[in-house]
Design a protein around this motif. Sequence first.
Motif, mmCIF file in Angstrom:
data_model
loop_
_atom_site.group_PDB
_atom_site.id
_atom_site.type_symbol
_atom_site.label_atom_id
_atom_site.label_comp_id
_atom_site.label_asym_id
_atom_site.label_seq_id
_atom_site.Cartn_x
_atom_site.Cartn_y
_atom_site.Cartn_z
ATOM 1 N N LYS A 135 -75.212 -22.519 19.745
ATOM 2 C CA LYS A 135 -75.762 -23.855 20.027
ATOM 3 C C LYS A 135 -74.651 -24.698 20.666
ATOM 4 O O LYS A 135 -73.523 -24.714 20.183
ATOM 5 N N ARG A 136 -74.965 -25.379 21.765
ATOM 6 C CA ARG A 136 -73.940 -26.187 22.421
ATOM 7 C C ARG A 136 -74.414 -27.621 22.599
ATOM 8 O O ARG A 136 -75.611 -27.875 22.707
ATOM 9 N N ILE A 176 -75.977 -24.861 31.499
ATOM 10 C CA ILE A 176 -75.442 -23.591 31.004
ATOM 11 C C ILE A 176 -75.966 -22.399 31.816
ATOM 12 O O ILE A 176 -77.135 -22.360 32.188
ATOM 13 N N ASP A 208 -76.517 -30.334 27.802
ATOM 14 C CA ASP A 208 -77.810 -30.037 28.401
ATOM 15 C C ASP A 208 -77.926 -28.543 28.754
ATOM 16 O O ASP A 208 -77.065 -27.986 29.436
ATOM 17 N N ASP A 209 -78.997 -27.908 28.318
ATOM 18 C CA ASP A 209 -79.200 -26.474 28.585
ATOM 19 C C ASP A 209 -79.176 -26.145 30.075
ATOM 20 O O ASP A 209 -78.748 -25.060 30.471
#
Lengths: 402, 402
Positions: free
Chosen positions: B45-46, B53, B49-50
């Motif tokens: 989990k980061r 990535i 914003d997806d």
Amino acid sequence: MSEKNIQLALFGFGCVGQGLYDVLHHSEVLQADIAKICVKDPSKKRSVDDALITFDKNTILDRKDIDVVVEMINDTDEAFNIVSRALKNKTNVVSASKKMLATYFEPLFLLQEEHGVALIYEGSAGGSIPIIRTLEEYYDNELLSSLRGILNGTTNYILSRMELEHKEYNEVLADAQREGFAEIDPWLDVSGADTLYKVCLLAVHAFGVILKPEEVLHLGIQQVSFNDIRYAREKNLRIKLIASAAKTENGYRVFVMPRFVRADDELYKVMYEYNGIEVEGAFSCKQTFTGKGAGSHPTGSAVLSDISALTYQYRYGYKKLKKLKKQLGDAYSTTPLLETDFAIRVYVRYENQDQLSLLDIRHVVEEYRSPSMNFIIADVGFQSLYVLKDNAQNTLFVCAID
Amino acid sequence: MSEKNIQLALFGFGCVGQGLYDVLHHSEVLQADIAKICVKDPSKKRSVDDALITFDKNTILDRKDIDVVVEMINDTDEAFNIVSRALKNKTNVVSASKKMLATYFEPLFLLQEEHGVALIYEGSAGGSIPIIRTLEEYYDNELLSSLRGILNGTTNYILSRMELEHKEYNEVLADAQREGFAEIDPWLDVSGADTLYKVCLLAVHAFGVILKPEEVLHLGIQQVSFNDIRYAREKNLRIKLIASAAKTENGYRVFVMPRFVRADDELYKVMYEYNGIEVEGAFSCKQTFTGKGAGSHPTGSAVLSDISALTYQYRYGYKKLKKLKKQLGDAYSTTPLLETDFAIRVYVRYENQDQLSLLDIRHVVEEYRSPSMNFIIADVGFQSLYVLKDNAQNTLFVCAID
């Protein structure tokens, strides 16, 4: 860099000039020749070939084959004349004259922009510590919050010896003069004026603000006595002459004054002729730089490094200054950037109670009186300290304290 | 610099990447956008914003609109692949991977020359201290004689706490791991390997020598005990893990090992996670730089500063490396630059006398035996210390002493 050696014209051949000469003759990488050295006094004996020496600046300034003018003279207005003429001729300049640079900063900046030419001056502040280049290049995107430094080797030398040898100011000053650590007229150093010019230059590269040196407070160490040093020792503190520059919501607090420094402060450990600078940023936290602050070779090295930088077209970018000028527009020259309306906690040693009426004392925290010394620790209006600046009659010793 | 924001591709989003992300979002001057972040583990989990990535490096490396590749991953060979591909595409690169940089220095240098592109890496050594840029730019014409430093925050943190809290190595290491100051597998830090990669990089910029990291001695602090620290305290010394690089008549003495440092040494005062570096030159004397050596934001700041430098076409000049290569010609790659044939004075704490036979002991200066500890202080052949390098069976604690 061309294959040809770069040609240097030196103005001034005092301590820094001689240092540069030595360092240059030991450099392995830099291909540079001294084409001419311009000096003032024909009667002085010098350790270099007479053919290198000239007394007429015009013969150098008009030569087309000079790549770099290296200005290291003491006369502020004459230095400005030489430097501005060189810049107008599109000749790059290296200078070590902090007073000239701080005093004429704005026109010198504009001349660089107008003529697309470089004026660099690492030798003007921090001795051998590469602080200007570091502020300019490395911290350019850092949210720098403050900078504090011991920028004058002579005063730090005097304060160190007073503490370690339990001596009075005048005795140590006389020693320092004999040993060449202090000038015969020590005013520039001991009054904090030298430090003031340096911090004005650092403020440009740290925050983008050009301050008028005459508007910046400097208090010196002329009034310090061993009693003050002993008081500091008892509290595990040290008295240092500190230049501060900090950004606040209301502007920039920039001033030079003695300060009690705590034992866990990095500047506490900076002794004798060393300089130390602490830079604090939002993300990089605190960095400290220390190194020899005075002397012919350390400063000569700084000047040499500037000459070398010019060989690969180095110039200061003045990014922060340009950004602030853009933000403020025409208001840049009229906006009061220097913040002076704040209270500061100080230790004041005095002889007569009357003397204290000079200061805007808002709150007294401690008070001490005895036959041998009297002092208060109090919050005072910062502006009221200006009355002590350059005041030869002043016998108060004022020292910032946390 | 163009008016358009520069476009960054980040590889890796660990501690340094996250720090860069934070610092970048607070920068006032630098106009940069993160175009894409390439990471390895899809399950993690980061906090970004997806859409930013990606897991496929190719989709980034082939994009023409990326101005700077920022490489911050742990996998050495993968990092080298990414960086060399970017350089071949003429994309400038900022890297913080000291192991990769030190291991592949020569090919990375050649790629920069061949493709006229920049690879800069201030974040790889000295944390927030701008040491590479300073060595490269400021000391380029200095006759640098030596460089010594505390370059690893984790080991300095452990040694500081052992001393100040009178604790054993394992106890402090476990604490440090809990607090995030040490990795779960601490080998890279405590063995001195991390420091070794850093000093190899510094040696390029200080002296122009490219060393093979596997040929450089590193001894770590895994064997240190509180007995050693107490011995140091009694003598008013401190044990620090020191990287040394010095020029001698016969080459370059570069190694990493614990050292007893005297109280008047600037590095003595560098405590906890701070780094400190002392540079000594022929003319500028000693300069010391200290600052936070670890942590996401300090390293992020260093990386940001590199990105900013690329916006004004900054590249390392490698002047000293080029000069040495020119001097030595074809012999550069075969000349043994690393000097290992000398004697060094060390303190050796041992359990059984037999263990000492590993070392080429030439002269014993002091000898101490008791039921709780045995040590000698002796001059030993430097080469014989290599047997202890990476030797998991080793229980000797070896520490250089003046």
